[in-house]
Design an enzyme around this catalytic site. Structure first.
Site, PDB file in Angstrom:
ATOM      1  N   MET A 336      25.724   9.383 113.884  1.00  0.00           N
ATOM      2  CA  MET A 336      25.345  10.448 114.811  1.00  0.00           C
ATOM      3  C   MET A 336      25.636  11.830 114.219  1.00  0.00           C
ATOM      4  SD  MET A 336      23.991   8.820 117.236  1.00  0.00           S
ATOM      5  CE  MET A 336      23.733  10.039 118.510  1.00  0.00           C
ATOM      6  N   VAL A 412      33.233  11.373 116.380  1.00  0.00           N
ATOM      7  CA  VAL A 412      34.083  10.393 115.676  1.00  0.00           C
ATOM      8  C   VAL A 412      33.988   9.063 116.441  1.00  0.00           C
ATOM      9  CG1 VAL A 412      35.631  12.179 114.781  1.00  0.00           C
ATOM     10  CG2 VAL A 412      36.218  11.026 116.922  1.00  0.00           C
ATOM     11  N   LYS A 419      39.766  10.778 119.706  1.00  0.00           N
ATOM     12  CA  LYS A 419      39.028  11.947 120.182  1.00  0.00           C
ATOM     13  C   LYS A 419      40.013  13.034 120.626  1.00  0.00           C
ATOM     14  CE  LYS A 419      34.656   9.633 121.363  1.00  0.00           C
ATOM     15  NZ  LYS A 419      33.678  10.076 120.390  1.00  0.00           N
ATOM     16  N   SER A 441      29.455   8.304 124.113  1.00  0.00           N
ATOM     17  CA  SER A 441      28.376   7.689 124.888  1.00  0.00           C
ATOM     18  C   SER A 441      28.894   7.066 126.179  1.00  0.00           C
ATOM     19  CB  SER A 441      27.641   6.642 124.044  1.00  0.00           C
ATOM     20  OG  SER A 441      28.548   5.867 123.319  1.00  0.00           O
ATOM     21  N   HIS A 462      25.444  14.658 124.808  1.00  0.00           N
ATOM     22  CA  HIS A 462      25.117  13.275 124.449  1.00  0.00           C
ATOM     23  C   HIS A 462      23.738  13.204 123.793  1.00  0.00           C
ATOM     24  CE1 HIS A 462      24.326   8.916 126.055  1.00  0.00           C
ATOM     25  NE2 HIS A 462      24.647   8.938 124.790  1.00  0.00           N
TER      26      HIS A 462
HETATM   27  P1  NAI Z   1      30.103   6.038 113.162  1.00  0.00           P
HETATM   28  O1  NAI Z   1      31.076   4.948 113.109  1.00  0.00           O
HETATM   29  O2  NAI Z   1      28.818   5.906 112.417  1.00  0.00           O
HETATM   30  O3  NAI Z   1      30.772   7.407 112.687  1.00  0.00           O
HETATM   31  C1  NAI Z   1      32.031   7.859 113.065  1.00  0.00           C
HETATM   32  C2  NAI Z   1      32.557   8.730 111.962  1.00  0.00           C
HETATM   33  O4  NAI Z   1      33.718   9.394 112.398  1.00  0.00           O
HETATM   34  C3  NAI Z   1      32.928   7.971 110.696  1.00  0.00           C
HETATM   35  O5  NAI Z   1      32.236   8.524 109.581  1.00  0.00           O
HETATM   36  C4  NAI Z   1      34.433   8.184 110.578  1.00  0.00           C
HETATM   37  O6  NAI Z   1      34.880   8.229 109.245  1.00  0.00           O
HETATM   38  C5  NAI Z   1      34.571   9.517 111.279  1.00  0.00           C
HETATM   39  N1  NAI Z   1      35.946   9.832 111.654  1.00  0.00           N
HETATM   40  C6  NAI Z   1      36.922   9.008 112.059  1.00  0.00           C
HETATM   41  N2  NAI Z   1      38.056   9.712 112.271  1.00  0.00           N
HETATM   42  C7  NAI Z   1      37.786  11.002 111.992  1.00  0.00           C
HETATM   43  C8  NAI Z   1      38.552  12.208 111.997  1.00  0.00           C
HETATM   44  N3  NAI Z   1      39.811  12.192 112.330  1.00  0.00           N
HETATM   45  N4  NAI Z   1      37.937  13.357 111.649  1.00  0.00           N
HETATM   46  C9  NAI Z   1      36.637  13.359 111.291  1.00  0.00           C
HETATM   47  N5  NAI Z   1      35.878  12.256 111.260  1.00  0.00           N
HETATM   48  C10 NAI Z   1      36.449  11.090 111.598  1.00  0.00           C
HETATM   49  O7  NAI Z   1      29.815   6.288 114.711  1.00  0.00           O
HETATM   50  P2  NAI Z   1      28.536   6.881 115.425  1.00  0.00           P
HETATM   51  O8  NAI Z   1      27.609   5.780 115.752  1.00  0.00           O
HETATM   52  O9  NAI Z   1      28.044   8.046 114.668  1.00  0.00           O
HETATM   53  O10 NAI Z   1      29.146   7.368 116.812  1.00  0.00           O
HETATM   54  C11 NAI Z   1      29.964   8.503 116.919  1.00  0.00           C
HETATM   55  C12 NAI Z   1      30.126   8.876 118.372  1.00  0.00           C
HETATM   56  O11 NAI Z   1      28.844   9.062 118.964  1.00  0.00           O
HETATM   57  C13 NAI Z   1      30.818   7.819 119.224  1.00  0.00           C
HETATM   58  O12 NAI Z   1      31.587   8.456 120.193  1.00  0.00           O
HETATM   59  C14 NAI Z   1      29.655   7.084 119.873  1.00  0.00           C
HETATM   60  O13 NAI Z   1      30.006   6.475 121.076  1.00  0.00           O
HETATM   61  C15 NAI Z   1      28.715   8.237 120.108  1.00  0.00           C
HETATM   62  N6  NAI Z   1      27.292   7.870 120.253  1.00  0.00           N
HETATM   63  C16 NAI Z   1      26.742   6.919 119.461  1.00  0.00           C
HETATM   64  C17 NAI Z   1      25.399   6.597 119.598  1.00  0.00           C
HETATM   65  C18 NAI Z   1      24.797   5.557 118.718  1.00  0.00           C
HETATM   66  O14 NAI Z   1      23.654   5.149 118.979  1.00  0.00           O
HETATM   67  N7  NAI Z   1      25.463   5.124 117.685  1.00  0.00           N
HETATM   68  C19 NAI Z   1      24.538   7.261 120.605  1.00  0.00           C
HETATM   69  C20 NAI Z   1      25.212   8.302 121.326  1.00  0.00           C
HETATM   70  C21 NAI Z   1      26.542   8.570 121.161  1.00  0.00           C
END
Ligand code: NAI
Length: 729
Positions: A336, A412, A419, A441, A462
């Site tokens: 994302m 994240v 968070k 989400s 979102h």
């Molecule tokens: P992801 O797992 O692809 O990415 C999360 C990233 O956050 C990773 O690159 C990780 O290294 C990084 N991270 C972890 N700790 C960190 C820190 N302390 N500082 C900076 N970065 C850090 O997850 P994704 O799918 O991108 O989801 C991220 C957020 O978006 C979640 O809250 C998810 O619920 C939400 N979301 C996801 C959707 C989806 O379709 N995947 C749709 C809408 C929202």
């Protein structure tokens, strides 16, 4: 309205509608058009006519106000003859002038859309300024209508059915250069002077111009009885080859849910077999059927008016001055975060993309890099611009690089503690005015805001995946979120050219909560012994983009499991007692079938073949002896989503039905022909909806039970959009 001048014996009619941002079709422009055209046609000194515009765009199509009035009218009560005459009037005058014996040239200086392009089609020759930003096309089908001023007849006669039909059905818009390639126009001009000179030259060379479907008989221009359509007539083998599979393909795509596309096919099929004068009458008759159909009304309401207002920021608090957001910080460079970085940089903002290490952040930057590369290779962007966009993204591991950001978007992992940690860590470097948005989400915003020093500046933002393609952003107000934070967030969403809707905090917010009912109802139906193929086809035949089991696999069954477990922890309702909960639990805990991600879900995903429904489903959930009809299944799937949306509105999660309509179409693909989820309820009719919900609740469970407020609305004859429409009438 129209500036009239005569140069070298050629009348120039330049559209210039005062008080309107664009030239549009309405009663005033109609009157001005016939007055000026009659003047030019009747003046024996005038050898030809050029139609152009004094505004930046050529002509935008129908007047919004007129369309609103048309929407508000109950067309079923109209006298058919008067109604026909009113719907036919532009068609009638276009036909009159194309056969008036004087050459007509359209000098297209900007957008020519819908009725605007139909004016051009009336002309014998079309020249456009070569501006790649100009759009030419007949987009009516996208809002449930058909081009009703001759477009369905002239275009296939000009360029043949093969090219015209998809163009009409999809409502495509193309640039002048593409329009030239397709035969929609004849010539490009580099500047207005050249365009005028070319128009005059063409008139001088073609004093007796007429349309190819007309001929001269006894000094009169009349329609040919046998016109040869380029590429083949309807009765020709080529025509039959095109129309038969074309109709089947259309049915496959639309499932019969889109009357406009069907009407367009009928116009082409019937209209091309008769002379032009009759053909345009056929077109008007089909146009009128669409006016009487709730589909056009619903699509126009949501996809045209509501979307336009949302995109202009109708939800933005008016008294907060606009912020020009220059620098955005993104926490988390995962799927994302990388997408959000891309759309932000593309809109010209500086982006700080932070992850746990520079390597991870750089890895996130690969996503925009790849997308930009594709844009360059497809000729959509030049190398220099692509490099400029990429250079706006700064990959980092340091929270202090967030200094100077106007807005932070946190993406994240979906974990409360993490968070909270990144919120605090980042806020230490932010100014008091910076807004902190979370892309969570599922986690309620008010709870996440507790970690913040400035909960009034904390908001939910979102996005949907993939970020670069999905047009909606659901903005979530926490209990303490201020109008300032909302205004700034909407400023950002408008800058990245996405559509915002604003909702209040709640589990799953609006979109995830309602979308979840589609998948869970589908799973539930399958587990009751309804054939999985029937469940899937009912979903797509109702107009959903994919079947509920298919989409559950794509989103991941273990994700649904996690969300349900979280709900169990927060609300105390055991997963087994949540709809579809026991199936999801079994799939994750016992079967380890997580969906597409591990190639095992409700479907099987063979390495070298097409996916197919997992046969084990039929063993686990034996089929009921008597299967329900597809109509019953469609109703169950759509009503289930709709009652959840109604609850969201009553609980104040949604602030109005219009946001609910927009969100449902853009976020999870609720069928666009309905005009969105509340328009769907209106279309069913509240009394019927309540009655059918009661029947469904008696059969399948209380989740279908209508609310008391809904019962009251039904008893009072109200509807969700009724008041607004009544006010318009
Ligand atoms: P992801 O797992 O692809 O990415 C999360 C990233 O956050 C990773 O690159 C990780 O290294 C990084 N991270 C972890 N700790 C960190 C820190 N302390 N500082 C900076 N970065 C850090 O997850 P994704 O799918 O991108 O989801 C991220 C957020 O978006 C979640 O809250 C998810 O619920 C939400 N979301 C996801 C959707 C989806 O379709 N995947 C749709 C809408 C929202």
């Amino acid at each position: 309205m129209i500036d009239y001048s005569v140069e070298e014996g050629i009348a120039i009619l330049a559209w210039n509608m005062e008080g309107y941002p664009q030239n549009v079709m309405n009663d005033h422009s109609y009157a001005a058009f016939i007055e000026n055209m009659d003047k030019a046609v009747q003046d024996s000194q005038v050898k030809g006519i050029i139609i152009s515009s004094k505004k930046d765009s050529f002509f935008a199509g129908a007047d919004l106000k007129m369309m609103r009035e048309m929407l508000a009218k109950d067309h079923s009560q109209e006298d058919p003859k008067t109604a026909f005459e009113s719907a036919f009037k532009w068609n009638a005058v276009f036909r009159k002038y194309e056969t008036a014996g004087k050459p007509l040239v359209a000098a297209i200086n900007g957008h020519a859309l819908g009725g605007g392009y139909e004016i051009c089609l009336m002309c014998h020759y079309r020249i456009a300024l070569n501006n790649p930003k100009t759009q030419i096309g007949l987009p009516e089908a996208q809002i449930g209508l058909l081009p009703g001023a001759g477009g369905t007849q002239r275009l296939p006669r000009l360029i043949g059915m093969e090219k015209a039909v998809p163009f009409l059905l999809e409502g495509q818009k193309v640039s002048p250069a593409d329009a030239l390639k397709m035969g929609l126009i004849h010539e490009l001009a580099a500047n207005p002077e050249d365009m005028l000179a070319a128009a005059k030259k063409w008139i001088a060379a073609n004093p007796k111009a007429m349309q190819p479907w007309d001929e001269e008989k006894k000094g009169q221009i009349v329609a040919r009885t046998h016109y040869k359509v380029p590429g083949g007539n309807i009765q020709s083998p080529k025509g039959a080859q095109l129309l038969m599979p074309g109709t089947a393909l259309l049915w496959d795509k639309s499932k019969g849910n889109y009357p406009a596309q069907r009407a367009i096919m009928n116009c082409v099929y019937e209209g091309l077999q008769v002379p032009m004068d009759l053909a345009i009458k056929i077109e008007t008759r089909y146009f009128m059927t669409l006016l009487q159909n709730p589909v056009a009304k619903n699509m126009i309401r949501t996809l045209f008016f509501a979307m336009q207002e949302a995109n202009k920021g109708i939800a933005r608090p008016k008294d907060v001055p606009a912020t020009d957001i220059k620098k955005v910080g993104i926490l988390g460079a995962g799927m994302m975060g990388a997408g959000i970085a891309y759309v932000s940089a593309l809109a010209g903002m500086q982006v700080v993309l932070k992850d746990v290490s520079v390597e991870s952040a750089e890895k996130g930057k690969d996503y925009p890099r790849d997308l930009l590369k594709k844009s360059v290779s497809r000729g959509k962007m030049n190398q220099e611009k692509a490099e400029g966009v990429l250079a706006l993204i700064h990959a980092t591991e340091k929270a202090e690089d967030m200094k100077g950001c106007d807005l932070i978007i946190e993406a994240v992992f979906e974990n409360r503690e993490l968070k909270a940690k990144v919120t605090q860590e980042t806020e230490a470097f932010l100014s008091e005015n910076a807004v902190f948005g979370s892309n969570t989400s599922t986690l309620p915003i008010t709870g996440l805001a507790e970690a913040s020093q400035r909960p009034d500046n904390f908001i939910g933002i979102h996005f949907f995946s993939p970020v670069d393609k999905m047009p909606l952003v659901e903005i979530i107000m926490g209990e303490k979120t201020s109008a300032y934070a909302l205004a700034l967030t909407i400023d950002y969403v408008m800058k990245i050219r996405k559509t915002p809707i604003v909702v209040n905090d709640s589990r799953g917010f609006y979109t995830s909560r309602c979308f979840g009912t589609y998948t869970s109802e589908g799973i539930q139906m399958m587990s009751e012994g309804i054939h999985p193929s029937l469940v899937e086809r009912a979903g797509t035949m109702a107009g959903m983009p994919v079947g509920p089991l298919d989409v559950a696999d794509a989103v991941a069954i273990d994700l649904a499991y996690k969300v349900m477990k979280q709900a169990e922890a927060d609300t105390g309702v055991k997963i087994e007692n949540q709809p579809s909960g026991s199936v999801v639990k079994k799939f994750v805990e016992e079967l380890e079938r997580f969906g597409k991600k591990n190639k095992k879900g409700f479907y099987e995903y063979p390495d070298n073949g097409k996916k197919f429904i997992w046969p084990g489903l039929l063993e686990l959930y034996p089929l009921q002896a008597e299967q329900p009809s597809v109509e019953e299944c469609k109703k169950r799937l759509l009503h289930r989503q709709a009652i959840e949306a109604v609850r969201c509105l009553e609980e104040g999660v949604l602030r109005n039905a219009t946001d609910g309509d927009i969100g449902s179409i853009l976020a999870w693909g609720f069928p666009p022909y309905t005009g969105g989820i509340f328009s769907y309820v209106d279309m069913v009719g509240l009394a019927t909806f309540v009655k059918e919900l009661d029947e469904l609740a008696d059969q399948h469970g209380e989740r279908f039970r209508p609310t008391e407020r809904l019962r009251e609305m039904a008893a009072n004859g109200e509807s969700f959009h009724g008041v607004k429409e009544a006010a318009l009438a």
